[in-house]
Design a protein around this motif. Structure first.
Motif, short mmCIF file in Angstrom:
data_model
loop_
_atom_site.label_atom_id
_atom_site.label_comp_id
_atom_site.label_asym_id
_atom_site.label_seq_id
_atom_site.Cartn_x
_atom_site.Cartn_y
_atom_site.Cartn_z
N PRO A 145 0.85 -1.19 0.00
CA PRO A 145 0.00 0.00 0.00
C PRO A 145 0.88 1.24 0.00
CG PRO A 145 0.02 -1.02 2.17
CD PRO A 145 0.72 -1.97 1.24
N LYS A 146 0.38 2.33 -0.53
CA LYS A 146 1.15 3.57 -0.63
C LYS A 146 1.61 4.06 0.74
CE LYS A 146 0.97 8.03 -3.01
NZ LYS A 146 0.08 8.97 -3.77
N SER A 147 0.91 3.62 1.78
CA SER A 147 1.25 4.04 3.15
C SER A 147 2.51 3.37 3.69
CB SER A 147 0.08 3.71 4.08
OG SER A 147 -0.24 2.32 4.01
N ALA A 148 3.04 2.36 3.00
CA ALA A 148 4.22 1.63 3.49
C ALA A 148 5.40 2.58 3.66
CB ALA A 148 4.58 0.51 2.53
N LYS A 149 6.14 2.38 4.71
CA LYS A 149 7.31 3.22 4.97
C LYS A 149 8.36 3.04 3.87
CE LYS A 149 7.74 1.41 9.08
NZ LYS A 149 8.21 1.10 10.46
N ARG A 150 9.13 4.09 3.66
CA ARG A 150 10.11 4.08 2.57
C ARG A 150 11.12 2.94 2.71
NH1 ARG A 150 13.12 9.62 1.21
NH2 ARG A 150 10.93 10.19 0.90
N ASP A 151 11.59 2.70 3.95
CA ASP A 151 12.57 1.63 4.11
C ASP A 151 11.96 0.25 3.90
OD1 ASP A 151 11.07 1.81 6.40
OD2 ASP A 151 12.74 1.54 7.79
N VAL A 152 10.66 0.12 4.13
CA VAL A 152 9.96 -1.13 3.86
C VAL A 152 9.89 -1.38 2.35
CG1 VAL A 152 7.70 -2.27 3.95
CG2 VAL A 152 8.62 -1.16 5.99
N VAL A 153 9.53 -0.33 1.61
CA VAL A 153 9.48 -0.44 0.15
C VAL A 153 10.85 -0.83 -0.39
CG1 VAL A 153 9.11 0.82 -2.01
CG2 VAL A 153 7.57 1.19 -0.08
N LYS A 154 11.88 -0.16 0.11
CA LYS A 154 13.24 -0.45 -0.37
C LYS A 154 13.65 -1.89 -0.05
CE LYS A 154 15.50 1.79 -2.25
NZ LYS A 154 15.80 1.85 -3.72
N ALA A 155 13.28 -2.36 1.14
CA ALA A 155 13.62 -3.74 1.51
C ALA A 155 12.97 -4.74 0.57
CB ALA A 155 13.20 -4.01 2.96
N TRP A 156 11.71 -4.50 0.23
CA TRP A 156 11.00 -5.40 -0.70
C TRP A 156 11.58 -5.31 -2.11
CZ3 TRP A 156 7.28 -9.16 -0.36
CH2 TRP A 156 6.74 -9.38 0.91
N GLN A 157 11.92 -4.10 -2.54
CA GLN A 157 12.49 -3.94 -3.88
C GLN A 157 13.86 -4.61 -3.97
OE1 GLN A 157 12.27 0.31 -4.61
NE2 GLN A 157 10.22 0.14 -5.50
N ASN A 158 14.65 -4.50 -2.90
CA ASN A 158 15.96 -5.16 -2.88
C ASN A 158 15.81 -6.68 -2.92
OD1 ASN A 158 17.24 -2.70 -2.74
ND2 ASN A 158 17.69 -2.80 -0.55
N ALA A 159 14.81 -7.18 -2.19
CA ALA A 159 14.57 -8.63 -2.19
C ALA A 159 14.16 -9.10 -3.58
CB ALA A 159 13.49 -8.96 -1.16
N ALA A 160 13.33 -8.30 -4.25
CA ALA A 160 12.89 -8.66 -5.61
C ALA A 160 14.07 -8.70 -6.57
CB ALA A 160 11.85 -7.65 -6.09
N ALA A 161 14.97 -7.71 -6.46
CA ALA A 161 16.15 -7.68 -7.32
C ALA A 161 17.04 -8.90 -7.08
CB ALA A 161 16.93 -6.38 -7.09
N ALA A 162 17.11 -9.32 -5.82
CA ALA A 162 17.92 -10.50 -5.48
C ALA A 162 17.33 -11.76 -6.09
CB ALA A 162 18.03 -10.63 -3.97
N ILE A 163 16.00 -11.81 -6.19
CA ILE A 163 15.34 -12.99 -6.75
C ILE A 163 15.76 -13.22 -8.20
CG2 ILE A 163 13.11 -13.91 -7.53
CD1 ILE A 163 11.89 -12.74 -4.97
N VAL A 164 15.75 -12.17 -9.01
CA VAL A 164 16.06 -12.34 -10.43
C VAL A 164 17.53 -12.65 -10.66
CG1 VAL A 164 14.14 -10.87 -11.16
CG2 VAL A 164 16.39 -9.86 -10.83
N ASN A 165 18.35 -12.42 -9.66
CA ASN A 165 19.78 -12.76 -9.76
C ASN A 165 20.11 -14.06 -9.05
OD1 ASN A 165 20.73 -10.43 -11.24
ND2 ASN A 165 20.30 -9.23 -9.42
N ASP A 166 19.07 -14.78 -8.64
CA ASP A 166 19.24 -16.05 -7.93
C ASP A 166 18.87 -17.19 -8.88
OD1 ASP A 166 19.01 -18.33 -6.37
OD2 ASP A 166 18.12 -17.27 -4.66
N PRO A 167 19.86 -17.91 -9.42
CA PRO A 167 19.58 -18.99 -10.38
C PRO A 167 18.61 -20.04 -9.85
CG PRO A 167 21.93 -18.51 -10.32
CD PRO A 167 21.30 -17.76 -9.18
N GLU A 168 18.71 -20.35 -8.57
CA GLU A 168 17.84 -21.36 -7.98
C GLU A 168 16.38 -20.89 -7.97
OE1 GLU A 168 17.22 -23.70 -3.70
OE2 GLU A 168 19.11 -22.67 -4.13
#
Length: 353
Positions: free
Chosen positions: A284-307
């Motif tokens: 939701p748009k109400s999510a704190k900025r550091d929460v959004v960044k944590a989720w975006q970083n996790a997503a980026a890690a997924i596409v770089n994870d061969p497994e």
């Protein structure tokens, strides 16, 4: 130049520090999916859940919650009524084409607004159209006159659902299709064609690979085309089914016309909403900025994870995953908006067809 480099380093450090400030240790993260278990969105959520668990700070347990009250629209409305002001990212929303398309069609039941969502991860998918073997169709282009001369029956979930993509495609091809509404998902549509109640159907890539491909291999069904996949701004052949023509390819071959104009642009808009950039993990748009960044970083890690990608590609097909704030913003715009001419055409088409 040195100042610019230092600024970049500082920004990166701040970004990483913010993400590290979020800690989900010992917590459970819920992915709210407005669809029944066993469908395409459920399969997608259960495929990416473990990957997010692995890459989110603190490695939380990620569970899928299938909410079907009021079907896709009602369940989506319910998420934002209950979690639209959440700040911690513990309950995220998994949207899909069947949520985006009613929004584009301005369905009066829609209460959610995409301006109130922040995308952190997106996946594309495809779809395969197939017919019963006893129709005598082996190649949609070579046998098109036979297909066009047949009275076809298609089972649909609803006129503003994901089925708008096949129904408009059938119209553009000039096929004689009796659309029977009331199906409770593509699983029901698949069951209907197996019973001989319908004659033409489509399934998303994941469902097709699992349920229909074995029937094609047995000779009970015949795959005739895919919706395609976005390549360089155009819709080309789906990389998962290189031997099947895409819908735009079929359209040009059987009509003799270029795939352009308002109808083609309208279909392409629905295709992006329903398939090319179909599924999103939303905060939701109400999510704190550091929460959004944590989720975006996790997503980026997924596409770089061969497994992780091996699991996604096996279950969903080999399609691009969208990460990064800029890319996500651009893809979401394509999946949730149309130009004025296409909007007018689609409203008239919906009301008359």
């Amino acid at each position: 130049m040195i100042k610019k480099i230092l600024a970049t380093i500082v920004a990166s450090v701040i970004s990483v520090s913010s993400a590290l400030a979020v800690d989900y240790s010992g917590k459970t993260v819920t992915m709210w999916i407005p669809f029944k278990a066993g469908g395409g969105s459920d399969t997608w959520a259960r495929a990416i859940g473990p990957a997010f668990s692995k890459n989110l700070p603190g490695n939380p347990t990620v569970v899928v919650k299938n909410v079907t009250d009021g079907k896709a629209i009602g369940a989506s409305n319910k998420y934002f009524a209950e979690h639209g002001k959440d700040k911690d990212g513990l309950v995220v929303f998994g949207t899909s084409g069947s949520v985006q398309l009613p929004y584009i069609f301005k369905d009066e039941r829609v209460r959610y607004q995409y301006k109130n969502m922040v995308p952190v991860f997106a996946s594309g998918t495809g779809g395969v159209v197939y017919v019963r073997k006893d129709m005598g169709i082996t190649d949609i282009i070579k046998d098109f006159d036979k297909l066009k001369g047949s009275k076809l029956v298609y089972g649909s979930q609803g006129k503003t659902s994901l089925d708008a993509v096949p129904i408009l495609a059938f119209d553009m091809l000039g096929l004689d299709v009796n659309v029977v509404y009331g199906m409770k998902g593509r699983k029901a549509g698949r069951a209907a064609i197996l019973r001989g109640e319908t004659t033409i159907d489509y399934q998303t890539t994941a469902s097709y690979l699992k349920h229909v491909k074995p029937l094609v291999e047995k000779g009970e069904m015949v795959a005739v085309m895919t919706w395609g996949a976005p390549v360089g701004g155009k819709v080309e052949r789906d990389p998962n089914f290189p031997d099947l023509p895409s819908f735009p390819e079929v359209y040009e071959a059987v009509t003799g016309n270029k795939f352009k104009g308002t109808e083609a642009k309208s279909w392409t808009a629905l295709f992006y909403a329903g398939f090319a950039t179909q599924k999103y993990v939303m905060l939701p748009k109400s999510a704190k900025r550091d929460v959004v960044k944590a989720w975006q970083n996790a997503a980026a890690a997924i596409v770089n994870d061969p497994e992780a990608m091996k699991v996604l590609n096996k279950k969903l097909g080999k399609y691009d995953q969208v990460t990064g704030s800029k890319n996500l913003k651009s893809s979401l715009k394509k999946a949730t908006s149309v130009d004025s001419k296409s909007e007018k055409f689609l409203q008239e088409w919906k009301n008359t067809k």
